[in-house]
Design a protein around this motif. Structure first.
Motif, PDB file in Angstrom:
ATOM      1  N   PHE A 207       0.855  -1.186   0.000  1.00  0.00           N
ATOM      2  CA  PHE A 207       0.000   0.000   0.000  1.00  0.00           C
ATOM      3  C   PHE A 207       0.889   1.233   0.000  1.00  0.00           C
ATOM      4  N   SER A 208       0.562   2.207  -0.818  1.00  0.00           N
ATOM      5  CA  SER A 208       1.348   3.431  -0.896  1.00  0.00           C
ATOM      6  C   SER A 208       0.701   4.554  -0.091  1.00  0.00           C
ATOM      7  N   PHE A 209       1.495   5.158   0.785  1.00  0.00           N
ATOM      8  CA  PHE A 209       1.024   6.301   1.566  1.00  0.00           C
ATOM      9  C   PHE A 209       1.305   7.632   0.858  1.00  0.00           C
ATOM     10  N   GLN A 210       1.832   7.586  -0.361  1.00  0.00           N
ATOM     11  CA  GLN A 210       2.239   8.811  -1.037  1.00  0.00           C
ATOM     12  C   GLN A 210       1.105   9.823  -1.222  1.00  0.00           C
ATOM     13  N   PRO A 211      -0.107   9.392  -1.605  1.00  0.00           N
ATOM     14  CA  PRO A 211      -1.185  10.391  -1.721  1.00  0.00           C
ATOM     15  C   PRO A 211      -1.467  11.109  -0.409  1.00  0.00           C
TER      16      PRO A 211
END
Length: 371
Positions: free
Chosen positions: A141-145
């Protein structure tokens, strides 16, 4: 192989509850966890989060120490981007002065990324779901947003002094270790001493969710490392591997020492545990949307929520890696986690709406763990 079992607590609020309620439940749980035989009781550091009351670990740990006798207490983790090394040493030095030899100073670097929150964070490689020797390693899962959001920028403004540039983890750790050993000198004949703090009997831990800086620094400095399966299950194996590859013996450790976390919920049988876990996906959704963890919903509130397919995808990895079931079911899954990661300790966290269910979960787990 039975390894030490410890607790991570967020002092979570529940729907309709208050921060005071949550903190009093934490004190009660800590007292009972000591009686159940848990090795450590750690509290998290989360800021500006509607559903979490654990915002100041040292303050909360002092209250917990006052109502317990011997269980080790620690931070999971003090965010080095929001607190100077001197502040950390003084806070935990004061705790050690009052309750000697009981504290773990767990350090994390996630807050440091927020100093450049308006810049473009580096992209994280997306990995596919797989099973490794019985352990689910889900799609990443990407926390970038979330890190790019205006909300994160607002939080950074509130949490840091204007113009402040936090040191990186390695530099902060060096200052902490120097202040604990004392004195801290500038090379020009001037020295500074942390009082309380210098000479404090603290165990320093590094926490990490990937194979990045935290894992490498922990290994290179010969410190114990806590890897987050419950926060970032997709990255746990790379985290422990990076730590072990970087490890160099130190005065603290002669060989690597790893603790791995997991979300658990134990009840008398699998069906009851699954029923109690119904609110968990909704709570995770609040975290993953970037709104911040909401007060933990009741089962009835969670059952009324209308899920979309995108919602379910958002929380799928966390839901699939929550260990919810009977004592035997959960212990079997924890043993798989221990075996696959090679963990020397396990750290469990549990969320329920009813406090009695959470206490009972930890009690049942402790009894089954001891055999």
């Amino acid at each position: 192989m039975t390894v030490p079992l410890s607790i991570l607590d967020l002092a979570g609020l529940v729907s309709g509850g208050t921060a005071g309620d949550a903190l009093r439940r934490t004190l009660d749980l800590a007292r009972q966890a000591e009686q159940f035989g848990y090795h450590r009781y750690w509290v998290a550091e989360h800021h500006l989060t509607p559903g979490v009351a654990s915002s100041q670990p040292a303050l909360l740990l002092g209250q917990i120490a006052a109502v317990t006798d011997h269980i080790r207490l620690g931070s999971g983790a003090v965010q080095t981007g929001f607190l100077t090394p001197l502040g950390a040493v003084e806070q935990f030095g004061m705790l050690d002065a009052l309750y000697p030899g009981r504290f773990d100073l767990g350090l994390g670097r996630s807050a440091q990324r927020r100093k450049s929150v308006l810049a473009e964070p580096a992209e994280v490689e997306v990995t596919s779901s797989r099973v490794v020797d019985g352990l689910l390693i889900p799609e990443s899962f990407s926390f970038q947003p979330i890190l790019r959001s205006a909300r994160s920028a607002l939080f950074a403004k509130l949490l840091t002094q204007p113009g402040a540039e936090p040191a990186d983890l390695a530099a902060a750790l060096s200052d902490i270790q120097t202040l604990l050993a004392g004195p801290y000198t500038d090379g020009l004949g001037n020295e500074a001493r942390a009082v309380p703090g210098e000479g404090a009997d603290l165990q320093i831990w590094i926490l990490g969710s990937s194979g990045g800086e935290s894992a490498r620094v922990a290994g290179a400095r010969g410190l114990p490392f806590a890897a987050n399966y419950h926060v970032a299950p997709a990255r746990v194996l790379e985290a422990v591997e990076a730590y072990r590859e970087a490890f160099r013996p130190s005065a603290t450790l002669s060989e690597p020492h790893v603790m791995v976390s997991a979300d658990v919920l134990v009840a008398e049988d699998d069906e009851t545990a699954r029923h109690l876990a119904i609110p968990y996906p909704l709570w995770v959704r609040s975290v993953r949307t970037g709104a911040g963890a909401i007060p933990y919903p009741s089962i009835e509130e969670a059952q009324r929520f209308e899920w979309t397919e995108d919602d379910r995808k958002l929380v799928a990895d966390r839901v699939a890696t929550q260990f919810a079931g009977s004592p035997a079911t959960v212990v079997e899954r924890l043993e798989t986690l221990r075996r696959v990661t090679g963990a020397d300790e396990l750290l469990v966290t549990t969320m329920t709406y009813d406090h009695a269910d959470r206490v009972r979960s930890f009690e049942l787990l402790a009894k089954e763990w001891r055999g």
